[in-house]
Motif scaffolding. Structure first.
Motif, PDB file in Angstrom:
ATOM      1  N   PRO A   1      34.921  31.946  37.919  1.00  0.00           N
ATOM      2  CA  PRO A   1      35.160  31.928  39.373  1.00  0.00           C
ATOM      3  C   PRO A   1      35.054  33.329  39.980  1.00  0.00           C
ATOM      4  CG  PRO A   1      37.243  31.777  38.194  1.00  0.00           C
ATOM      5  CD  PRO A   1      36.156  31.747  37.143  1.00  0.00           C
ATOM      6  N   LEU A   2      33.835  33.746  40.266  1.00  0.00           N
ATOM      7  CA  LEU A   2      33.598  35.121  40.705  1.00  0.00           C
ATOM      8  C   LEU A   2      34.312  35.442  42.017  1.00  0.00           C
ATOM      9  CD1 LEU A   2      29.777  35.410  39.886  1.00  0.00           C
ATOM     10  CD2 LEU A   2      31.676  36.454  38.648  1.00  0.00           C
ATOM     11  N   VAL A   3      34.108  34.604  43.037  1.00  0.00           N
ATOM     12  CA  VAL A   3      34.681  34.891  44.350  1.00  0.00           C
ATOM     13  C   VAL A   3      36.207  34.862  44.298  1.00  0.00           C
ATOM     14  CG1 VAL A   3      34.858  34.095  46.742  1.00  0.00           C
ATOM     15  CG2 VAL A   3      32.651  34.053  45.576  1.00  0.00           C
ATOM     16  N   LYS A   4      36.768  33.869  43.624  1.00  0.00           N
ATOM     17  CA  LYS A   4      38.227  33.778  43.506  1.00  0.00           C
ATOM     18  C   LYS A   4      38.789  34.994  42.776  1.00  0.00           C
ATOM     19  CE  LYS A   4      40.071  29.789  42.842  1.00  0.00           C
ATOM     20  NZ  LYS A   4      40.510  28.505  42.249  1.00  0.00           N
ATOM     21  N   MET A   5      38.087  35.444  41.726  1.00  0.00           N
ATOM     22  CA  MET A   5      38.552  36.610  40.975  1.00  0.00           C
ATOM     23  C   MET A   5      38.465  37.876  41.819  1.00  0.00           C
ATOM     24  SD  MET A   5      39.968  37.537  38.246  1.00  0.00           S
ATOM     25  CE  MET A   5      39.820  35.939  37.437  1.00  0.00           C
ATOM     26  N   ILE A   6      37.424  37.975  42.649  1.00  0.00           N
ATOM     27  CA  ILE A   6      37.305  39.127  43.549  1.00  0.00           C
ATOM     28  C   ILE A   6      38.502  39.177  44.494  1.00  0.00           C
ATOM     29  CG2 ILE A   6      35.994  40.054  45.511  1.00  0.00           C
ATOM     30  CD1 ILE A   6      33.452  39.071  44.114  1.00  0.00           C
ATOM     31  N   LEU A   7      38.830  38.045  45.101  1.00  0.00           N
ATOM     32  CA  LEU A   7      39.943  37.996  46.044  1.00  0.00           C
ATOM     33  C   LEU A   7      41.275  38.303  45.354  1.00  0.00           C
ATOM     34  CD1 LEU A   7      38.949  34.834  48.119  1.00  0.00           C
ATOM     35  CD2 LEU A   7      38.853  37.219  48.862  1.00  0.00           C
ATOM     36  N   LEU A   8      41.510  37.690  44.204  1.00  0.00           N
ATOM     37  CA  LEU A   8      42.773  37.901  43.492  1.00  0.00           C
ATOM     38  C   LEU A   8      42.943  39.352  43.057  1.00  0.00           C
ATOM     39  CD1 LEU A   8      42.998  34.680  41.271  1.00  0.00           C
ATOM     40  CD2 LEU A   8      44.364  35.239  43.284  1.00  0.00           C
ATOM     41  N   SER A   9      41.862  39.972  42.585  1.00  0.00           N
ATOM     42  CA  SER A   9      41.949  41.361  42.117  1.00  0.00           C
ATOM     43  C   SER A   9      42.250  42.313  43.272  1.00  0.00           C
ATOM     44  CB  SER A   9      40.651  41.773  41.418  1.00  0.00           C
ATOM     45  OG  SER A   9      39.551  41.727  42.316  1.00  0.00           O
ATOM     46  N   GLN A  10      41.667  42.051  44.450  1.00  0.00           N
ATOM     47  CA  GLN A  10      41.929  42.927  45.596  1.00  0.00           C
ATOM     48  C   GLN A  10      43.334  42.717  46.152  1.00  0.00           C
ATOM     49  OE1 GLN A  10      39.757  45.242  45.748  1.00  0.00           O
ATOM     50  NE2 GLN A  10      38.570  44.032  44.287  1.00  0.00           N
ATOM     51  N   VAL A  11      43.823  41.488  46.114  1.00  0.00           N
ATOM     52  CA  VAL A  11      45.213  41.242  46.519  1.00  0.00           C
ATOM     53  C   VAL A  11      46.168  41.968  45.573  1.00  0.00           C
ATOM     54  CG1 VAL A  11      47.019  39.482  46.734  1.00  0.00           C
ATOM     55  CG2 VAL A  11      44.737  39.048  47.654  1.00  0.00           C
ATOM     56  N   LEU A  12      45.872  41.924  44.276  1.00  0.00           N
ATOM     57  CA  LEU A  12      46.698  42.644  43.299  1.00  0.00           C
ATOM     58  C   LEU A  12      46.668  44.144  43.581  1.00  0.00           C
ATOM     59  CD1 LEU A  12      48.435  42.494  40.750  1.00  0.00           C
ATOM     60  CD2 LEU A  12      46.338  42.667  39.395  1.00  0.00           C
ATOM     61  N   ASN A  13      45.506  44.667  43.939  1.00  0.00           N
ATOM     62  CA  ASN A  13      45.404  46.082  44.318  1.00  0.00           C
ATOM     63  C   ASN A  13      46.330  46.400  45.485  1.00  0.00           C
ATOM     64  OD1 ASN A  13      43.580  47.120  42.447  1.00  0.00           O
ATOM     65  ND2 ASN A  13      41.799  46.562  43.660  1.00  0.00           N
ATOM     66  N   GLY A  14      46.310  45.540  46.501  1.00  0.00           N
ATOM     67  CA  GLY A  14      47.149  45.757  47.673  1.00  0.00           C
ATOM     68  C   GLY A  14      48.633  45.687  47.359  1.00  0.00           C
ATOM     69  N   VAL A  15      48.999  44.800  46.447  1.00  0.00           N
ATOM     70  CA  VAL A  15      50.413  44.660  46.064  1.00  0.00           C
ATOM     71  C   VAL A  15      50.888  45.874  45.279  1.00  0.00           C
ATOM     72  CG1 VAL A  15      52.007  43.311  44.630  1.00  0.00           C
ATOM     73  CG2 VAL A  15      50.371  42.144  46.121  1.00  0.00           C
TER      74      VAL A  15
ATOM     75  N   ILE B   1      32.966  48.779  30.477  1.00  0.00           N
ATOM     76  CA  ILE B   1      31.771  48.235  31.137  1.00  0.00           C
ATOM     77  C   ILE B   1      31.292  46.975  30.417  1.00  0.00           C
ATOM     78  CG2 ILE B   1      29.330  48.666  31.643  1.00  0.00           C
ATOM     79  CD1 ILE B   1      30.033  51.575  32.133  1.00  0.00           C
ATOM     80  N   ALA B   2      31.286  47.031  29.073  1.00  0.00           N
ATOM     81  CA  ALA B   2      30.817  45.896  28.287  1.00  0.00           C
ATOM     82  C   ALA B   2      31.725  44.681  28.470  1.00  0.00           C
ATOM     83  CB  ALA B   2      30.751  46.280  26.811  1.00  0.00           C
ATOM     84  N   VAL B   3      33.041  44.896  28.458  1.00  0.00           N
ATOM     85  CA  VAL B   3      33.986  43.787  28.628  1.00  0.00           C
ATOM     86  C   VAL B   3      33.851  43.178  30.031  1.00  0.00           C
ATOM     87  CG1 VAL B   3      36.432  43.179  28.780  1.00  0.00           C
ATOM     88  CG2 VAL B   3      35.619  44.646  26.925  1.00  0.00           C
ATOM     89  N   GLY B   4      33.743  44.041  31.043  1.00  0.00           N
ATOM     90  CA  GLY B   4      33.591  43.544  32.407  1.00  0.00           C
ATOM     91  C   GLY B   4      32.315  42.733  32.582  1.00  0.00           C
ATOM     92  N   ALA B   5      31.210  43.225  32.022  1.00  0.00           N
ATOM     93  CA  ALA B   5      29.938  42.499  32.108  1.00  0.00           C
ATOM     94  C   ALA B   5      30.019  41.172  31.366  1.00  0.00           C
ATOM     95  CB  ALA B   5      28.813  43.361  31.543  1.00  0.00           C
ATOM     96  N   GLY B   6      30.702  41.181  30.224  1.00  0.00           N
ATOM     97  CA  GLY B   6      30.832  39.948  29.448  1.00  0.00           C
ATOM     98  C   GLY B   6      31.631  38.885  30.177  1.00  0.00           C
ATOM     99  N   LEU B   7      32.696  39.296  30.875  1.00  0.00           N
ATOM    100  CA  LEU B   7      33.531  38.326  31.594  1.00  0.00           C
ATOM    101  C   LEU B   7      32.775  37.647  32.727  1.00  0.00           C
ATOM    102  CD1 LEU B   7      37.008  40.126  31.795  1.00  0.00           C
ATOM    103  CD2 LEU B   7      36.461  38.034  30.558  1.00  0.00           C
ATOM    104  N   VAL B   8      32.057  38.443  33.522  1.00  0.00           N
ATOM    105  CA  VAL B   8      31.381  37.851  34.678  1.00  0.00           C
ATOM    106  C   VAL B   8      30.182  37.002  34.277  1.00  0.00           C
ATOM    107  CG1 VAL B   8      32.119  39.708  36.196  1.00  0.00           C
ATOM    108  CG2 VAL B   8      29.905  39.877  35.059  1.00  0.00           C
ATOM    109  N   LEU B   9      29.718  37.141  33.033  1.00  0.00           N
ATOM    110  CA  LEU B   9      28.593  36.336  32.560  1.00  0.00           C
ATOM    111  C   LEU B   9      29.038  35.019  31.935  1.00  0.00           C
ATOM    112  CD1 LEU B   9      26.262  39.082  31.016  1.00  0.00           C
ATOM    113  CD2 LEU B   9      25.932  37.823  33.155  1.00  0.00           C
ATOM    114  N   LEU B  10      30.367  34.810  31.835  1.00  0.00           N
ATOM    115  CA  LEU B  10      30.867  33.551  31.291  1.00  0.00           C
ATOM    116  C   LEU B  10      30.450  32.395  32.201  1.00  0.00           C
ATOM    117  CD1 LEU B  10      34.498  34.539  30.226  1.00  0.00           C
ATOM    118  CD2 LEU B  10      32.567  34.058  28.709  1.00  0.00           C
ATOM    119  N   PRO B  11      30.050  31.265  31.637  1.00  0.00           N
ATOM    120  CA  PRO B  11      29.656  30.108  32.462  1.00  0.00           C
ATOM    121  C   PRO B  11      30.805  29.636  33.355  1.00  0.00           C
ATOM    122  CG  PRO B  11      28.974  29.802  30.176  1.00  0.00           C
ATOM    123  CD  PRO B  11      29.866  31.012  30.188  1.00  0.00           C
ATOM    124  N   ASP B  12      30.483  29.356  34.609  1.00  0.00           N
ATOM    125  CA  ASP B  12      31.443  28.831  35.589  1.00  0.00           C
ATOM    126  C   ASP B  12      32.627  29.769  35.836  1.00  0.00           C
ATOM    127  OD1 ASP B  12      29.933  26.455  35.823  1.00  0.00           O
ATOM    128  OD2 ASP B  12      30.929  25.623  34.052  1.00  0.00           O
TER     129      ASP B  12
END
Length: 224
Positions: free
Chosen positions: A154-168, A141-152
């Motif tokens: 790419p939240l939306v791009k990371m959301i899309l890429l992670s779900q595509v990876l799930n599908g693959v 939880i801490a690592v995930g929260a830390g990553l999304v709080l990094l400046p700039d």
């Protein structure tokens, strides 16, 4: 987008979480049929809700813009012409989805790692009974929260890429699950019926086909 839609609806981590949750709840063989009905009803409800999300986004965000969404706030801004309640409802839904993801995904990973390595696991246990499970859960939880709080970041791009990876990755998980559930010595009378096997194998074939198409299109774009 098709692969991402499947990946976010039937993600590989969901399969591990579902099995771990059923075991932890102590579902017996007598209750197994009811548990399966619960899962089927949940899947149908999820599909219906996802359908209307797509329709609502097409009618609101795609029509009014901005079409190129870089942050969730861009999607929320497109709903402002429909009134503050639409904006507020979107914010509440996004907040709920964020809490769900932030709690369930690390929990699924903690279950899988601890079960695989033989450590005690389960939210029904005290911290002293399953320290590795709770420390790993907290760390994720801490690592995930830390990553999304990094400046700039790419939240939306990371959301899309992670779900595509799930599908693959999903077909890999499903193949092993189908093979296991069709073993009479393992599942007894609860082996898959022909209709369940047909649906499962058809899903695997379709997902593999979509993945190969994605790889082919990507390679063609790279070398064009």
């Amino acid at each position: 987008m098709l692969i991402g839609m499947v990946g976010t609806s039937i993600a590989p981590w969901m399969q591990f979480y579902l099995q771990a949750a059923i075991v932890e709840k102590g579902v017996t063989e007598k209750e197994y049929a009811k548990s399966r009905i619960e899962v089927i009803v949940g899947c149908i409800a999820m599909t219906v809700i996802a359908f209307f999300i797509v329709v609502a986004c097409a009618g609101a965000i795609w029509t009014n813009g901005p079409r190129d969404i870089n942050v969730p706030g861009d999607a929320a801004a497109a709903l402002k012409p429909f009134g503050r309640y639409a904006f507020t409802l979107f914010a509440a839904g996004l907040f709920n989805a964020s809490l769900f993801a932030a709690s369930i995904l690390p929990l699924s990973t903690a279950y899988s790692v601890c079960e695989g390595l033989g450590f005690e696991s389960g939210v029904n246990k005290r911290f002293s009974e399953a320290p590795v499970f709770y420390w790993l859960y907290t760390l994720l939880i801490a690592v995930g929260a830390g990553l999304v709080l990094l400046p700039d970041f790419p939240l939306v791009k990371m959301i899309l890429l992670s779900q595509v990876l799930n599908g693959v990755l999903l077909p890999v998980v499903l193949i092993f699950m189908i093979l296991l559930i069709n073993k009479p010595d393992l599942m007894g009378k609860w082996t898959n019926s022909r209709i369940y096997n047909f649906i499962a194998w058809a899903s695997v074939v379709i997902l593999i086909g979509l993945t190969l198409a994605l790889v082919g299109i990507t390679l063609r774009q790279w070398f064009a």
